[in-house]
Every structure is written in C-alpha cells, then in structure tokens.
Design a protein around this motif. Structure first.
Motif, PDB file in Angstrom:
ATOM      1  N   HIS A  10      -4.456  -0.534 -14.534  1.00 53.22           N
ATOM      2  CA  HIS A  10      -5.097   0.558 -13.798  1.00 53.22           C
ATOM      3  C   HIS A  10      -5.536   0.092 -12.412  1.00 53.22           C
ATOM      4  CE1 HIS A  10      -7.676   3.933 -12.846  1.00 53.22           C
ATOM      5  NE2 HIS A  10      -8.671   3.090 -12.674  1.00 53.22           N
ATOM      6  N   HIS A  11      -6.144  -1.063 -12.322  1.00 51.93           N
ATOM      7  CA  HIS A  11      -6.593  -1.592 -11.036  1.00 51.93           C
ATOM      8  C   HIS A  11      -5.405  -1.884 -10.117  1.00 51.93           C
ATOM      9  CE1 HIS A  11     -10.880  -1.769 -11.626  1.00 51.93           C
ATOM     10  NE2 HIS A  11     -10.711  -2.341 -12.821  1.00 51.93           N
ATOM     11  N   ALA A  12      -4.335  -2.433 -10.667  1.00 53.66           N
ATOM     12  CA  ALA A  12      -3.157  -2.724  -9.852  1.00 53.66           C
ATOM     13  C   ALA A  12      -2.562  -1.430  -9.294  1.00 53.66           C
ATOM     14  CB  ALA A  12      -2.115  -3.475 -10.675  1.00 53.66           C
ATOM     15  N   ARG A  13      -2.475  -0.402 -10.124  1.00 51.88           N
ATOM     16  CA  ARG A  13      -1.930   0.877  -9.668  1.00 51.88           C
ATOM     17  C   ARG A  13      -2.852   1.524  -8.648  1.00 51.88           C
ATOM     18  NH1 ARG A  13       1.964   3.739  -7.937  1.00 51.88           N
ATOM     19  NH2 ARG A  13       1.926   5.912  -8.548  1.00 51.88           N
ATOM     20  N   GLU A  16      -2.158   0.024  -5.301  1.00 53.55           N
ATOM     21  CA  GLU A  16      -0.911   0.549  -4.747  1.00 53.55           C
ATOM     22  C   GLU A  16      -1.111   1.954  -4.170  1.00 53.55           C
ATOM     23  OE1 GLU A  16       2.012   0.510  -7.832  1.00 53.55           O
ATOM     24  OE2 GLU A  16       2.050  -1.676  -7.973  1.00 53.55           O
ATOM     25  N   LEU A  17      -1.816   2.792  -4.902  1.00 54.61           N
ATOM     26  CA  LEU A  17      -2.045   4.158  -4.433  1.00 54.61           C
ATOM     27  C   LEU A  17      -2.896   4.190  -3.167  1.00 54.61           C
ATOM     28  CD1 LEU A  17      -2.615   6.041  -7.794  1.00 54.61           C
ATOM     29  CD2 LEU A  17      -0.644   6.218  -6.272  1.00 54.61           C
ATOM     30  N   ARG A  18      -3.904   3.323  -3.087  1.00 57.97           N
ATOM     31  CA  ARG A  18      -4.720   3.259  -1.879  1.00 57.97           C
ATOM     32  C   ARG A  18      -3.887   2.817  -0.681  1.00 57.97           C
ATOM     33  NH1 ARG A  18      -8.616   0.656  -5.238  1.00 57.97           N
ATOM     34  NH2 ARG A  18     -10.101   2.210  -5.965  1.00 57.97           N
ATOM     35  N   GLN A  20      -0.665   3.264  -0.269  1.00 52.48           N
ATOM     36  CA  GLN A  20       0.197   4.381   0.108  1.00 52.48           C
ATOM     37  C   GLN A  20      -0.589   5.450   0.858  1.00 52.48           C
ATOM     38  OE1 GLN A  20       1.979   5.830  -3.471  1.00 52.48           O
ATOM     39  NE2 GLN A  20       3.499   4.183  -3.574  1.00 52.48           N
ATOM     40  N   ALA A  21      -1.789   5.737   0.408  1.00 53.95           N
ATOM     41  CA  ALA A  21      -2.616   6.744   1.068  1.00 53.95           C
ATOM     42  C   ALA A  21      -2.986   6.301   2.481  1.00 53.95           C
ATOM     43  CB  ALA A  21      -3.871   7.016   0.251  1.00 53.95           C
ATOM     44  N   ASP A  22      -3.316   5.029   2.657  1.00 49.04           N
ATOM     45  CA  ASP A  22      -3.643   4.524   3.992  1.00 49.04           C
ATOM     46  C   ASP A  22      -2.441   4.621   4.916  1.00 49.04           C
ATOM     47  OD1 ASP A  22      -6.245   3.978   3.295  1.00 49.04           O
ATOM     48  OD2 ASP A  22      -5.868   1.858   2.853  1.00 49.04           O
ATOM     49  N   ALA A  23      -1.265   4.273   4.418  1.00 51.56           N
ATOM     50  CA  ALA A  23      -0.050   4.359   5.232  1.00 51.56           C
ATOM     51  C   ALA A  23       0.225   5.811   5.613  1.00 51.56           C
ATOM     52  CB  ALA A  23       1.137   3.776   4.478  1.00 51.56           C
ATOM     53  N   TYR A  24       0.027   6.721   4.683  1.00 52.94           N
ATOM     54  CA  TYR A  24       0.246   8.142   4.965  1.00 52.94           C
ATOM     55  C   TYR A  24      -0.745   8.638   6.008  1.00 52.94           C
ATOM     56  CZ  TYR A  24       0.543  13.163   4.323  1.00 52.94           C
ATOM     57  OH  TYR A  24       0.681  14.499   4.546  1.00 52.94           O
ATOM     58  N   ARG A  25      -2.002   8.249   5.893  1.00 47.18           N
ATOM     59  CA  ARG A  25      -3.018   8.662   6.863  1.00 47.18           C
ATOM     60  C   ARG A  25      -2.709   8.140   8.250  1.00 47.18           C
ATOM     61  NH1 ARG A  25      -7.378   6.506   4.102  1.00 47.18           N
ATOM     62  NH2 ARG A  25      -7.104   7.484   2.115  1.00 47.18           N
TER      63      ARG A  25
END
Length: 62
Positions: A10-13, A16-18, A20-25
């Motif tokens: 869960h922590h690893a995922r 990864e999601l954070r 991706q969100a930072d790159a999108y922002r």
C-alpha cells in the motif's frame, strides 16, 4: 495476505500515485503558447470584424 506485506504494498503504491499526481500537476501548470496558426487566425478574424464594422463619421468642425 499478511497485514504487514499488504501495508508495505500500500505504501509503495501510494508513493507511485503521488509521483504521478505531482507530474500531472506540473504538466498542467505549464502554459503552452498558442501556435502561430491560431494567433494568425484570430488576428484575421479581428481584422475582418474591423473592416465589416460601420465606418465612424468624423465630428464636424465649427
């Protein structure tokens, strides 16, 4: 599945999601200049509207 294994996954995922969100922002915040074709098109529209507008009559001098 063992709870600690699940928590580690869960922590690893979440990391990864954070990322991706930072790159999108960051990508969304970068403003791309309008291409030359779009600027030229709107300039021609503006020019056409000015030409089609009724001419202004000059004020009469006394």
């Amino acid at each position: 599945m063992h709870p600690e294994t699940y928590l580690a996954l869960h922590h690893a995922r979440a990391v990864e999601l954070r990322a991706q969100a930072d790159a999108y922002r960051r990508a969304a915040s970068v403003r791309h200049p309008r291409p030359l074709r779009a600027r030229l098109g709107w300039t021609l529209v503006d020019l056409g509207l000015r030409l089609a507008a009724a001419p202004r009559t000059p004020a009469l001098a006394p």
